[in-house]
Design a protein around this motif. Sequence first.
Motif, PDB file in Angstrom:
ATOM      1  N   UNK A 105       5.688   0.105   2.730  1.00 44.09           N
ATOM      2  CA  UNK A 105       6.832   0.515   1.929  1.00 44.09           C
ATOM      3  C   UNK A 105       7.253   1.905   2.381  1.00 44.09           C
ATOM      4  N   UNK A 106       8.493   2.056   2.814  1.00 44.50           N
ATOM      5  CA  UNK A 106       9.014   3.348   3.243  1.00 44.50           C
ATOM      6  C   UNK A 106       9.650   4.041   2.055  1.00 44.50           C
ATOM      7  N   UNK A 107       9.280   5.303   1.850  1.00 44.51           N
ATOM      8  CA  UNK A 107       9.851   6.093   0.774  1.00 44.51           C
ATOM      9  C   UNK A 107      10.437   7.386   1.310  1.00 44.51           C
ATOM     10  N   UNK A 108      11.011   8.170   0.417  1.00 42.59           N
ATOM     11  CA  UNK A 108      11.651   9.421   0.802  1.00 42.59           C
ATOM     12  C   UNK A 108      10.919  10.581   0.135  1.00 42.59           C
ATOM     13  N   UNK A 109      10.601  11.579   0.943  1.00 42.91           N
ATOM     14  CA  UNK A 109       9.993  12.802   0.438  1.00 42.91           C
ATOM     15  C   UNK A 109      10.795  13.969   0.995  1.00 42.91           C
ATOM     16  N   UNK A 110      10.207  15.142   1.051  1.00 43.83           N
ATOM     17  CA  UNK A 110      10.837  16.304   1.683  1.00 43.83           C
ATOM     18  C   UNK A 110       9.830  16.983   2.591  1.00 43.83           C
ATOM     19  N   UNK A 111      10.337  17.727   3.587  1.00 40.64           N
ATOM     20  CA  UNK A 111       9.435  18.485   4.447  1.00 40.64           C
ATOM     21  C   UNK A 111       9.290  19.905   3.923  1.00 40.64           C
ATOM     22  N   UNK A 112       8.611  20.758   4.673  1.00 36.75           N
ATOM     23  CA  UNK A 112       8.305  22.104   4.195  1.00 36.75           C
ATOM     24  C   UNK A 112       9.533  22.998   4.095  1.00 36.75           C
ATOM     25  N   UNK A 113      10.663  22.546   4.622  1.00 42.29           N
ATOM     26  CA  UNK A 113      11.915  23.300   4.491  1.00 42.29           C
ATOM     27  C   UNK A 113      12.822  22.689   3.425  1.00 42.29           C
ATOM     28  N   UNK A 114      12.329  21.683   2.732  1.00 43.04           N
ATOM     29  CA  UNK A 114      13.126  21.036   1.704  1.00 43.04           C
ATOM     30  C   UNK A 114      14.063  19.970   2.208  1.00 43.04           C
ATOM     31  N   UNK A 115      13.954  19.620   3.499  1.00 43.33           N
ATOM     32  CA  UNK A 115      14.799  18.593   4.088  1.00 43.33           C
ATOM     33  C   UNK A 115      14.280  17.208   3.718  1.00 43.33           C
ATOM     34  N   UNK A 116      15.153  16.282   3.389  1.00 37.25           N
ATOM     35  CA  UNK A 116      14.721  14.917   3.105  1.00 37.25           C
ATOM     36  C   UNK A 116      14.009  14.335   4.323  1.00 37.25           C
ATOM     37  N   UNK A 117      12.933  13.628   4.076  1.00 38.49           N
ATOM     38  CA  UNK A 117      12.143  13.048   5.168  1.00 38.49           C
ATOM     39  C   UNK A 117      11.541  11.734   4.697  1.00 38.49           C
ATOM     40  N   UNK A 118      11.456  10.780   5.607  1.00 37.56           N
ATOM     41  CA  UNK A 118      10.895   9.463   5.298  1.00 37.56           C
ATOM     42  C   UNK A 118       9.399   9.460   5.550  1.00 37.56           C
ATOM     43  N   UNK A 119       8.725   8.632   4.795  1.00 36.60           N
ATOM     44  CA  UNK A 119       7.293   8.456   5.017  1.00 36.60           C
ATOM     45  C   UNK A 119       6.866   7.118   4.450  1.00 36.60           C
ATOM     46  N   UNK A 120       5.719   6.612   4.893  1.00 33.48           N
ATOM     47  CA  UNK A 120       5.149   5.430   4.251  1.00 33.48           C
ATOM     48  C   UNK A 120       4.598   5.849   2.898  1.00 33.48           C
ATOM     49  N   UNK A 121       4.816   5.021   1.897  1.00 34.11           N
ATOM     50  CA  UNK A 121       4.420   5.357   0.536  1.00 34.11           C
ATOM     51  C   UNK A 121       3.605   4.225  -0.069  1.00 34.11           C
ATOM     52  N   UNK A 122       2.874   4.542  -1.114  1.00 34.11           N
ATOM     53  CA  UNK A 122       2.060   3.564  -1.833  1.00 34.11           C
ATOM     54  C   UNK A 122       1.074   2.856  -0.919  1.00 34.11           C
ATOM     55  N   UNK A 123       1.456   1.716  -0.368  1.00 35.28           N
ATOM     56  CA  UNK A 123       0.544   0.945   0.458  1.00 35.28           C
ATOM     57  C   UNK A 123       0.585   1.445   1.901  1.00 35.28           C
ATOM     58  N   UNK A 124       0.164   2.692   2.135  1.00 37.06           N
ATOM     59  CA  UNK A 124       0.257   3.228   3.485  1.00 37.06           C
ATOM     60  C   UNK A 124      -1.100   3.292   4.162  1.00 37.06           C
ATOM     61  N   UNK A 125      -2.092   2.765   3.511  1.00 36.09           N
ATOM     62  CA  UNK A 125      -3.365   2.624   4.195  1.00 36.09           C
ATOM     63  C   UNK A 125      -3.248   1.517   5.228  1.00 36.09           C
ATOM     64  N   UNK A 126      -4.173   1.469   6.181  1.00 36.05           N
ATOM     65  CA  UNK A 126      -3.983   0.554   7.316  1.00 36.05           C
ATOM     66  C   UNK A 126      -3.764  -0.863   6.855  1.00 36.05           C
ATOM     67  N   UNK A 127      -4.420  -1.267   5.801  1.00 39.59           N
ATOM     68  CA  UNK A 127      -4.041  -2.519   5.171  1.00 39.59           C
ATOM     69  C   UNK A 127      -3.859  -2.223   3.695  1.00 39.59           C
ATOM     70  N   UNK A 128      -2.991  -2.982   3.085  1.00 36.47           N
ATOM     71  CA  UNK A 128      -2.464  -2.566   1.803  1.00 36.47           C
ATOM     72  C   UNK A 128      -3.288  -3.200   0.693  1.00 36.47           C
ATOM     73  N   UNK A 129      -4.296  -2.474   0.314  1.00 36.65           N
ATOM     74  CA  UNK A 129      -5.325  -3.004  -0.556  1.00 36.65           C
ATOM     75  C   UNK A 129      -5.600  -1.995  -1.662  1.00 36.65           C
TER      76      UNK A 129
END
Length: 948
Positions: free
Chosen positions: A301-325
Motif C-alpha cells: 500500500x503506497x501512502x503519502x508522508x513528508x520529507x525533512x523539508x516538509x515536501x510531500x513524499x510517497x512511501x510504502x505504508x501499513x503492510x510494508x514489511x517484506x510480506x504483509x503479515x
Amino acid sequence: MTITQTSANTNSEFVSRHIGPRQSDVETMLQTLGYNSLDELIDTAVPADIRQDAALDIPDALTETEALAHLRELASKNVMKTQMIGQGFYDTITPAVIRRNIVENPAWYTAYTPYQPEISQGRLEALLNFQTMVMDLTGLPIANASLLDESSAAAEAVLMMRRANKKKSNGKTVLDSNIFPQTIKVVQGRADALGFEVEVVDLSAGLPEGEISGIVLQQPGNDGSIADHAEIIAAAKAAGAMVTVIADLLSLTMIAAPGEQGADIAVGNTQRFGVPLFFGGPHAAYMAVGKGLERSMPGRLVGVSTDDAGTNAYRLALQTREQHIRREKATSNICTAQALLAICASMYAVYHGPAGLKQIASRAHNHARVLASSLAAGGFELASQAFFDTVVVTVQDAEGIIAKANEAGINLRKVSDTQVGISTDETTTSATVKALAGVFGVELSAPEGFEIPEGQERTSAYLTHPIFNTISSETQMMRYLRRLSDRDLALDRTMIPLGSCTMKLNSAAEMESITWPEFASIHPYAPAAQTEGWRELITDLEGRLTAITGYAGVSIQPNAGSQGEYAGLLAISDYHASRGQSQRNVCLIPASAHGTNAASAVLAGMKVVVVKTAADGTIDANDLDAKIEANKDVLSAIMITYPSTHGVYDADVREVCGKIHDAGGQVYIDGANMNALVGLAQPGKFGGDVSHLNLHKTFCIPHGGGGPGVGPIGVGEHLVPFLPGDASGTYSERDGVPVVATAFGSAGVLPISWAYIAMMGGEGLTSATKHAILNANYIAKRLNEHFPILFTGNKELVAHECILDLREVTAKTGVTAEDVAKRLIDFGFHAPTLAFPVAGTLMVEPTESEDLAEIERFIEAMITIRQEMEEVLAGVYELEESPLRRAPHTVAAVVNSGWDRKYTVEQAAFPVASLKVDKYFPAVGRIDGAGGDRNLICSCPAPEAFED
C-alpha cells in the motif's frame, strides 16, 4: 603469490558479458584474499560434503544469436489466432510508448521493491496512480498495489473475510457458482489446506443454510451476465456475512461499482489494461477494501508522508514489511507482487484517460451486442440478456462450432458440450464480428436491446485526478515516464547490493523475446495444438532446472517465491496424507529464516515451531534435537535456507537433513540463495526433498520494482505426483492436486530465464556462482576492519553475501544502520538489506555481474561513511547535525543560499571526487516515518510470531 588461470573463462562470449570481473580483477581480488586460484577459494568456502560430483548436465552454451534464433523457432510453433476465449484473459493493445518506455526500459524493469522510498519516488507515484485507478473504478476507498493474479487474489479475499469477520470467523465461505472455474479451484485449495468449509452454490437462489463468514460473487459472471446483486448482498449483510466481488475493471467504466453495490472487498486483475496475454501472466491483480479493513489487507500500500523539508513524499505504508503479515496471526505470505505490470496498467489509464477507457469499453460492449442481436435473430438461445463483453450461446455441438471458428482464425471458449462463450475486447473489429456471424450461419444485424440493465449502469465519475486528464499527447507521456524514472535508482545506474535478493544483470538479449507477439498474444487456455512453442519452452526450462537442482521434477506454476514455498509445503502435506500420516503438521523453522517461510507454513495448514540459532549463526544442534524429539510423531518438515540467511554454508546440512528424515519428516530447502549453489551443489542431492527457486533472482528475471516473480518448485521422485495441478484442465490430467495460480504462473517472462541458462551453459552458470562468491568475499575482506563481518564459515569465508555488523559503532556514536542506508544514497547507491536477518546490520550481496570498479566504488563509499561516524564520535558535529542523520541531500537542500549546516555543501553532495562527474540526487530528503506507520523497510516478522 602466483595467481593461476581459473575456470573464469568459458567459450561463451555471453558469459564474459554477464560476469563482471575481468581476469585481472579476479587476480587482484584473489591476491587480497590470499588464494592462488578461484577454484582454491571455492574449495575452501563450499563444504566438500555437499559438492556435486559432475558438471551440470545441460546443453552447451549458445551465443546470443543462436539463443534468439531458437526462441524464434519456438515462438513460430505457437499459432496466433484472434483470442475470444475470455475467462479472465482478454487481448489488449499495449501502447507503444508504454512498451518501449516501461516494459523494455531497464530504468523501470531493473528497479527493486521501493523499501528505500527516497530513491523510489518515481515508481511509488506510478503505483499510487494504480491504487487511485482501482479505488475510483471499484468505488472503494482503499486499494493495494498489487497482488499476483485474479484467482489467488480471490483466495486472499476469502481469508481476509474470515479474519475480519470476528463474529462469523468460523463460518463457511460461499462461492457463487457463476465465477470462473479456475478461481473456484484455487480458493478450494486454500480452504483444504486450512481446513475450513467452502460451499459452491447458485447465489441467485439465495443464501444457503448455516453460519457464513463471507460470500464471493463475480461481476460480470462466468456466463458473461451482469446480475443485480443488491438483494443477495443485503441478505449476506443481514446474516452477518461479508461480501467480495470479483470485478472486471474495464467493465466498471460502464456498470455500477462493487463499492456502490455494498461490497466490502473487490478483487480482479488489470491484464486488459494494456498488459499482453503472456500465456497467463504476469498480470497485476488488485484488491480494494472498505474503510477499517486496510490493516488486514495483503499486498503493498503506497501512502503519502513528508520529507525533512516538509515536501510531500510517497512511501510504502501499513503492510510494508517484506510480506504483509500481522505478527499475531499469518494473513498472507505475499512477498513479490506484480509491480511492473501494475505500473503498465496504471500508465494505460493515464494514457487513455477516463474518456478513452469508456470508449474502449463501449466498443467492446457494442461488438458483443451486435453478436448477440445477430445470434438471437438467427434463432440461437443466449445465456443472458444482459452482459458486458461475453456472450454465451447454446448450440447443438460446441466442439463443432469451436472447430469451425478455429478455421476462421478465431478461438472461442467451450463452456459445456452445448454452450460456447464469445468474449470481445479492445482488439475486436467489425471484420471479426462478421466472420463470427458466418461461423454461426447468421446474418449481421444492428444491435437491438442487450443494453446495460437499468439500475446497473455506472453514473458516478471516475479517474478525476488531474494525472488521468492532463496527458493528451505521446510527447507528454514520454516525458512523464522519463521524469518518473529519473527520480529512481535502479540497476541501470548502480549496483543494488541487497543481500538475499540477488539483483544481477538482466541482459537485453534475455529480455528481447518476451514482447514478441508469438509469445505475448497467446491465451493460456488456447488449444494445445496452438501452444506447442510455449509448452516446449516450459518443458525444456523445467528439464534444465531439474538438472541444475538435482531433483526429479519441477513445476513452474508458482508465480512468486512465496507461492513456491506454499506449493512445496502442500506437496509435503499431501505426501504425508497419502501415506496415512495426516497428523504430521509441524514445520520446524530456524530463527534466521526468511519471513515468508513461517507464513507459508501457516497457510499450508502447518504449525510452526522455531529452532534457535547458535552463536556462530548456524542452527543450534541441541535445540534442533530437542524440537525433533518433542515432535517426532507429528513432524512434517523443516524449512532451511541454504546457504543460510547469515550468508554462510552450514557444514552440517547433511546431518540436519538426515535427522529430519530419520524422524519421518521432509526437508524443504529454500532456494532464495541458489545463486551460491548453481553448478557447485544440488539441494536435491544433499538432502532436500523440495526447493523453490526464485527465477527473479538467481535466473535473471528482473525485479521490476516488486515483481514479476516466478517461484518454481523442484521435488524428489516421491513428491512428483503432488506437484501443482492445472487450473484450466487443458494441459494436465492430475486431479485432486492443489492449484496455486490462475494459469501457468508468470509464463510470459520464462523466456528470460531460458535464455540466461541457454547462453551461459553449465560451465558459465558454475563460473557465475564462483564469481558471486569471490565478489562477496572480497567486499567482506575489505570492509571487515571498518564494519566487522557478523558470521563467517570455513577460514573466515562467506558464501555469496555478507552481513556488516554496525551494532558496536551504533552503540558508540548513535549512528544507525538506517543512517548508513540513507547516506549511501548521496553516493548514488541503493542500500544493502537493512536489519535482516539481524537488527542493526546491513546484508550485502554484490552478485557476479558487478565488476571490480563498481565494487571498489561501494567500498570507498562505506569507508568514507565510517570516517564520518568517527567524526561524530570525535565531536566534530553532533549526530543530529551530521551528514549521516541529515542524509540524503536533495538539490533543493544543497543549492540554497541559506545553507547553515555544520558540514560543507561539498561533503553533503560530493563526499567522493567521482560524484562530481556522475551525480544522482534524490527527489526528496529523508522521509518522516513517524508521520504514519513506522515500518517503511523490509522488517520481516520473526518466525516466533507464527508459533502457538
